[in-house]
Design an enzyme around this catalytic site. Sequence first.
Site, PDB file in Angstrom:
ATOM      1  N   ASP A   1       2.112 -14.187  12.209  1.00 43.96           N
ATOM      2  CA  ASP A   1       0.747 -14.422  11.737  1.00 43.96           C
ATOM      3  C   ASP A   1      -0.069 -13.137  11.849  1.00 43.96           C
ATOM      4  O   ASP A   1      -0.615 -12.826  12.904  1.00 43.96           O
ATOM      5  CB  ASP A   1       0.111 -15.548  12.574  1.00 43.96           C
ATOM      6  CG  ASP A   1      -1.250 -15.973  12.057  1.00 43.96           C
ATOM      7  OD1 ASP A   1      -1.821 -15.264  11.199  1.00 43.96           O
ATOM      8  OD2 ASP A   1      -1.760 -17.011  12.507  1.00 43.96           O
TER       9      ASP A   1
ATOM     10  N   LYS B   1      -7.997   0.414  10.930  1.00 49.49           N
ATOM     11  CA  LYS B   1      -7.344  -0.087   9.717  1.00 49.49           C
ATOM     12  C   LYS B   1      -6.038   0.651   9.494  1.00 49.49           C
ATOM     13  O   LYS B   1      -5.020   0.059   9.108  1.00 49.49           O
ATOM     14  CB  LYS B   1      -8.285   0.084   8.523  1.00 49.49           C
ATOM     15  CG  LYS B   1      -7.770  -0.569   7.243  1.00 49.49           C
ATOM     16  CD  LYS B   1      -6.964   0.375   6.380  1.00 49.49           C
ATOM     17  CE  LYS B   1      -6.524  -0.302   5.089  1.00 49.49           C
ATOM     18  NZ  LYS B   1      -5.657   0.574   4.259  1.00 49.49           N
TER      19      LYS B   1
ATOM     20  N   GLU C   1       0.824  -1.210   0.000  1.00 46.49           N
ATOM     21  CA  GLU C   1       0.000   0.000   0.000  1.00 46.49           C
ATOM     22  C   GLU C   1       0.861   1.265   0.000  1.00 46.49           C
ATOM     23  O   GLU C   1       1.681   1.465   0.896  1.00 46.49           O
ATOM     24  CB  GLU C   1      -0.934   0.019   1.213  1.00 46.49           C
ATOM     25  CG  GLU C   1      -1.878   1.207   1.190  1.00 46.49           C
ATOM     26  CD  GLU C   1      -3.001   1.087   2.193  1.00 46.49           C
ATOM     27  OE1 GLU C   1      -3.675   2.111   2.443  1.00 46.49           O
ATOM     28  OE2 GLU C   1      -3.222  -0.010   2.730  1.00 46.49           O
TER      29      GLU C   1
ATOM     30  N   HIS D   1      -2.584  10.796  -1.477  1.00 45.45           N
ATOM     31  CA  HIS D   1      -3.046   9.578  -2.130  1.00 45.45           C
ATOM     32  C   HIS D   1      -3.123   9.749  -3.645  1.00 45.45           C
ATOM     33  O   HIS D   1      -2.845   8.817  -4.399  1.00 45.45           O
ATOM     34  CB  HIS D   1      -4.415   9.181  -1.575  1.00 45.45           C
ATOM     35  CG  HIS D   1      -4.319   8.458  -0.279  1.00 45.45           C
ATOM     36  ND1 HIS D   1      -5.353   7.732   0.264  1.00 45.45           N
ATOM     37  CD2 HIS D   1      -3.293   8.336   0.614  1.00 45.45           C
ATOM     38  CE1 HIS D   1      -4.985   7.204   1.415  1.00 45.45           C
ATOM     39  NE2 HIS D   1      -3.738   7.556   1.644  1.00 45.45           N
TER      40      HIS D   1
END
Length: 425
Positions: free
Chosen positions: A278, A262, A83, A377
Amino acid sequence: MDKKTINWAGFSKKTPKERAIFLERLDLSADSVATLEQEKLLPLDIANQMVENVVTRQALPFSVVPDVLVDGKVYQVPFVTEEPSVVAAASFASKIIKRSGGFKTHQDKRQMIGQVALYDVDNKAQATRAILAKREELLNLANSAYPSIVKRGGGACELIVEEKGDFLIVYLSVDTKEAMGANMVNTMMEALVPTLEALSGGKSLMAILSNYATQSLVTSTCQIPLRYLSRKPDEAEQLAHKMALASQLAQVDPYRASTHNKGIFNGIDAVVLATGNDWRAIEAAGHTYASRKGSYQGLSTWSYNSSTKMLEGTLTLPTPIATKGGSIGLNPSTRLAHDLLGQPKATTLAAIITSIGLAQNFAALKALTSTGIQAGHMKLQAKSLALLAGAAESEVAPLVKELIKQPTMNLAVAKQLLEHVRQAD
């Protein structure tokens, strides 16, 4: 060379090869240097032994966030993420927080939790008393099922019993030392089943590790002087208040909390992936912890202390991270990640990862409450389009510059502009 004395200025402007050579200034192993120089990836034959139906391997960018100060020590933190902006944001935030004194962390213990769910128990109160009366024997039984962890100073530590609905659930806390401990805990829980069934008069539905690792909580905090928010005192104070309000919003609105968290995991997952851990277990634990009060809330909190003129941030997270076991030693890039970090203990790695989550959150909230997040972005989106259009490395920058000027950005526009860039050359 002392990692604290390395000048990282201009690191982001170097080519990947130049960055790899730069990293060799650190006290890396010969294996890590070879990984950097030869771009060694996970061998296909090893990948084939790790999971089923292997056909190839998936490559992701491996980056470094430099000079992250945690508990008085500086770390060069590996990130694996696809990302855009995540690495840049973490680097920006970590640089500011280092100048402000760095992150301070706290963790009471590092234990994993297993459970045996019993059903068809006629008298749960009597069964509970019978099980608790044999607590020490059950702890010894669990440890005898995995004696190697006891030799390393770990093992079963605590046993409790709770009645929940139709079930009587026995929980076991286990110090797994440097391992995540899933196989270890599962082995212990299964070893307890016959005795627990006999003591309770019930039947075992399942015996398994829980990923809700509330005995592995890590708290990271930081304090940031206003001058690092803006050179203008009034603007800096206003931004601090807005960031505190943004934190409050994530506590009362689950729609915001979801995106808030997030953003935290953007950084956390990147380090978890890099270190061969993990990420699904860490996410599961974190999102469950975010719901512990009955509604889904933001994991971090920010407040403005008007007395000290400081923006204060806190993040608490279950972080059951491992440095041994599983597939950690199999992947060359994973070994490099641990080497870059100085081969940390599991508790230290958990502290670093939680701190990175707080840094990522700081960068996101600062952008959202000031310039907005979309400007950065859009530049990164333009770069992705340039690459998809087939731009060479020397063509990316001029093409991105032209793309940003356009009212609409898409692949067709990028290809058309790329032709203009090439004709201009």
